[in-house]
Motif scaffolding. Sequence first.
Motif, PDB file in Angstrom:
ATOM      1  N   ARG A 119      25.798  48.019  32.094  1.00  0.00           N
ATOM      2  CA  ARG A 119      26.972  48.102  31.226  1.00  0.00           C
ATOM      3  C   ARG A 119      28.158  48.745  31.941  1.00  0.00           C
ATOM      4  N   TYR A 120      27.870  49.690  32.844  1.00  0.00           N
ATOM      5  CA  TYR A 120      28.910  50.409  33.587  1.00  0.00           C
ATOM      6  C   TYR A 120      28.638  50.272  35.086  1.00  0.00           C
ATOM      7  N   PRO A 121      28.931  49.114  35.666  1.00  0.00           N
ATOM      8  CA  PRO A 121      28.551  48.850  37.052  1.00  0.00           C
ATOM      9  C   PRO A 121      29.354  49.626  38.104  1.00  0.00           C
ATOM     10  N   GLY A 122      30.505  50.150  37.773  1.00  0.00           N
ATOM     11  CA  GLY A 122      31.318  50.859  38.756  1.00  0.00           C
ATOM     12  C   GLY A 122      31.388  52.348  38.506  1.00  0.00           C
ATOM     13  N   GLU A 123      31.781  52.691  37.300  1.00  0.00           N
ATOM     14  CA  GLU A 123      31.873  54.097  36.929  1.00  0.00           C
ATOM     15  C   GLU A 123      31.634  54.255  35.446  1.00  0.00           C
ATOM     16  N   MET A 124      31.318  55.480  35.078  1.00  0.00           N
ATOM     17  CA  MET A 124      30.992  55.781  33.687  1.00  0.00           C
ATOM     18  C   MET A 124      31.475  57.203  33.392  1.00  0.00           C
ATOM     19  N   THR A 125      31.969  57.428  32.204  1.00  0.00           N
ATOM     20  CA  THR A 125      32.354  58.768  31.775  1.00  0.00           C
ATOM     21  C   THR A 125      31.382  59.232  30.712  1.00  0.00           C
ATOM     22  N   VAL A 126      30.792  60.389  30.946  1.00  0.00           N
ATOM     23  CA  VAL A 126      29.887  60.974  29.972  1.00  0.00           C
ATOM     24  C   VAL A 126      30.547  62.228  29.397  1.00  0.00           C
ATOM     25  N   VAL A 127      30.136  62.587  28.193  1.00  0.00           N
ATOM     26  CA  VAL A 127      30.672  63.761  27.520  1.00  0.00           C
ATOM     27  C   VAL A 127      29.527  64.735  27.273  1.00  0.00           C
ATOM     28  N   MET A 128      29.714  65.947  27.734  1.00  0.00           N
ATOM     29  CA  MET A 128      28.761  67.018  27.419  1.00  0.00           C
ATOM     30  C   MET A 128      29.454  67.918  26.407  1.00  0.00           C
ATOM     31  N   GLN A 129      28.980  67.824  25.141  1.00  0.00           N
ATOM     32  CA  GLN A 129      29.641  68.598  24.105  1.00  0.00           C
ATOM     33  C   GLN A 129      28.627  69.072  23.070  1.00  0.00           C
ATOM     34  N   HIS A 130      28.398  68.283  22.040  1.00  0.00           N
ATOM     35  CA  HIS A 130      27.572  68.735  20.929  1.00  0.00           C
ATOM     36  C   HIS A 130      26.083  68.654  21.217  1.00  0.00           C
TER      37      HIS A 130
END
Length: 159
Positions: free
Chosen positions: A57-68
Amino acid sequence: MSRQIDYGNLMHRAMRGLIRNVLDDVAEHGLPGAHHFFITFDTSHPDAELADWLSDRYPGEMTVVMQHWFDNLNVTDEGFSVTLNFGDAPEPLYIPYDAIKTFVDPSVEFGLRFESANEDDDEDMPPIEVASDMQDVEEDDAPAAKKDADVVSLDSFRK
């Protein structure tokens, strides 16, 4: 032959060390207050580990969120592993520090961006040379430093 100092790599190493220190603290004490992170990384990095469906789904880059919700945060010298929730499906990830492109904590308007040499317009600029005696170098004679790191504009993360 003059020695050369690679300030770009030294700065990247220091910035990645900062990320490690922050994540070490979060692993030990949890996220304080409103702090949370947006971490963009290169999913094609050879040492990155993520589920096949995520890399598809994200072949180049991906942004993840560390929050809740995050679990199993383990910080090492080379990277960190964490389990994040993707649509009620917990998925473990391993993100090497070298794969990180941006690290942002919008709660305090802090951000780092890592640029590779092929992204720079000044790719052919020579590294800074260090003379053996500081009196040998006039300030105007020193070449300009190559731009390797910037603070991320947080406008793109604001609603």
